[in-house]
Design a protein around this motif. Structure first.
Motif, PDB file in Angstrom:
ATOM      1  N   ARG A  53       0.511  -1.324   0.366  1.00  0.00           N
ATOM      2  CA  ARG A  53      -0.655  -0.037   0.355  1.00  0.00           C
ATOM      3  C   ARG A  53       0.964   1.331  -0.338  1.00  0.00           C
ATOM      4  O   ARG A  53       1.921   1.231   0.775  1.00  0.00           O
ATOM      5  CB  ARG A  53      -0.662   0.065   1.285  1.00  0.00           C
ATOM      6  N   PRO A  54      -0.115   2.003  -0.327  1.00  0.00           N
ATOM      7  CA  PRO A  54       1.360   3.689  -0.335  1.00  0.00           C
ATOM      8  C   PRO A  54       1.589   4.017   0.799  1.00  0.00           C
ATOM      9  O   PRO A  54       0.492   4.079   1.716  1.00  0.00           O
ATOM     10  CB  PRO A  54       0.395   4.728  -1.092  1.00  0.00           C
ATOM     11  N   TYR A  55       2.268   4.763   1.662  1.00  0.00           N
ATOM     12  CA  TYR A  55       2.314   5.090   2.682  1.00  0.00           C
ATOM     13  C   TYR A  55       0.771   5.701   3.502  1.00  0.00           C
ATOM     14  O   TYR A  55       0.977   5.875   5.230  1.00  0.00           O
ATOM     15  CB  TYR A  55       3.121   6.018   2.902  1.00  0.00           C
ATOM     16  N   GLY A  56       0.429   6.402   2.740  1.00  0.00           N
ATOM     17  CA  GLY A  56      -0.734   7.496   2.771  1.00  0.00           C
ATOM     18  C   GLY A  56      -2.064   6.311   3.104  1.00  0.00           C
ATOM     19  O   GLY A  56      -3.084   6.538   3.984  1.00  0.00           O
ATOM     20  N   ARG A  57      -1.948   4.809   2.893  1.00  0.00           N
ATOM     21  CA  ARG A  57      -2.864   4.182   3.430  1.00  0.00           C
ATOM     22  C   ARG A  57      -2.710   3.285   4.546  1.00  0.00           C
ATOM     23  O   ARG A  57      -2.950   2.318   5.062  1.00  0.00           O
ATOM     24  CB  ARG A  57      -3.584   4.141   2.220  1.00  0.00           C
ATOM     25  N   ILE A  58      -1.792   3.664   5.214  1.00  0.00           N
ATOM     26  CA  ILE A  58      -1.019   2.131   6.623  1.00  0.00           C
ATOM     27  C   ILE A  58      -1.157   3.384   7.556  1.00  0.00           C
ATOM     28  O   ILE A  58      -1.372   4.522   7.603  1.00  0.00           O
ATOM     29  CB  ILE A  58       0.810   2.867   6.489  1.00  0.00           C
TER      30      ILE A  58
END
Length: 229
Positions: free
Chosen positions: A183-188
């Motif tokens: 996942r991209p960092y923003g969705r962690i």
């Protein structure tokens, strides 16, 4: 060769090839002014009498050093942009990334995410679990004055403690977790939780077991006698 600046193909002192005639040789720093003294002076490949190395720099060597330094700076600005090497180095530095941090509290019979407590946190992608926990707690307590004081731990969404990467013994690193999660960092999203709340799961289970009344042998016999009556 044609032209006054193309009469010499190499330095008569060190033999270094010269693409364009200048006041100094870029290799040895010797003065080449004698080659341009007269417009009709014929080109020659023989070294002049003063071309023998004496081990001492010529009187105009400092001028040569200053000239080469200026040219070097000019070339650096051309290769790396108008700001030179400094702007190039800045582009290679790691930039902070954004992830989400939530708060888990004891609700009912387990720890659950608390609504309205999700906050973005900007961290280094190579950050480890202890430092990430520290920054997460600082951010959460800064924006939520009602957050209780105490020792916190970092949790995955499945309520397991963040120590190793999931399913391995490798220490947690955000960049590696992101890679494996896909996942991209923003969705962690990770969570912080009071250690007392987290341990409350085990404590609550033990307390529930202790409340079960196991009658003694004498009590059983007394109840049987009372039933017979």
């Amino acid at each position: 060769m044609d032209g006054d600046g193309d009469r010499v193909a190499f330095c008569p002192f060190c033999g270094k090839h010269i693409s364009q005639l200048s006041q100094f040789c870029f290799s040895c720093g010797r003065s080449l002014e004698f080659l341009t003294e007269g417009p009709n002076k014929p080109a020659t490949s023989a070294q002049p009498d003063n071309a023998k190395q004496t081990g001492k720099p010529c009187p105009s060597f400092k001028q040569f050093v200053d000239y080469r330094s200026a040219k070097t700076k000019e070339h650096e600005g051309f290769n790396y942009g108008s700001r030179g090497k400094h702007s190039y180095k800045k582009t290679t530095e790691r930039k902070p990334v954004q992830i989400n941090i939530g708060l888990m509290v004891w609700i009912g019979t387990e720890v659950k995410p608390l609504r309205g407590k999700m906050l973005p946190v900007f961290v280094d992608p190579e950050i480890a679990a202890p430092e990430l926990l520290k920054q997460a707690v600082q951010k959460m307590t800064k924006f939520n004055k009602d957050v209780q004081d105490g020792k916190y731990i970092l949790l995955y969404p499945d309520r397991s403690e963040v120590v190793h990467l999931p399913g391995s013994e490798r220490p947690f690193k955000l960049a590696e977790y992101k890679k494996e999660l896909g996942r991209p960092y923003g969705r962690i999203t990770l969570f912080i939780c009071l250690e007392t709340d987290f341990k409350g799961v085990a404590d609550d289970t033990s307390e529930s077991d202790s409340e079960i009344d196991i009658p003694s042998r004498s009590t059983v016999e007394f109840n049987r006698a009372d039933t017979v009556r």
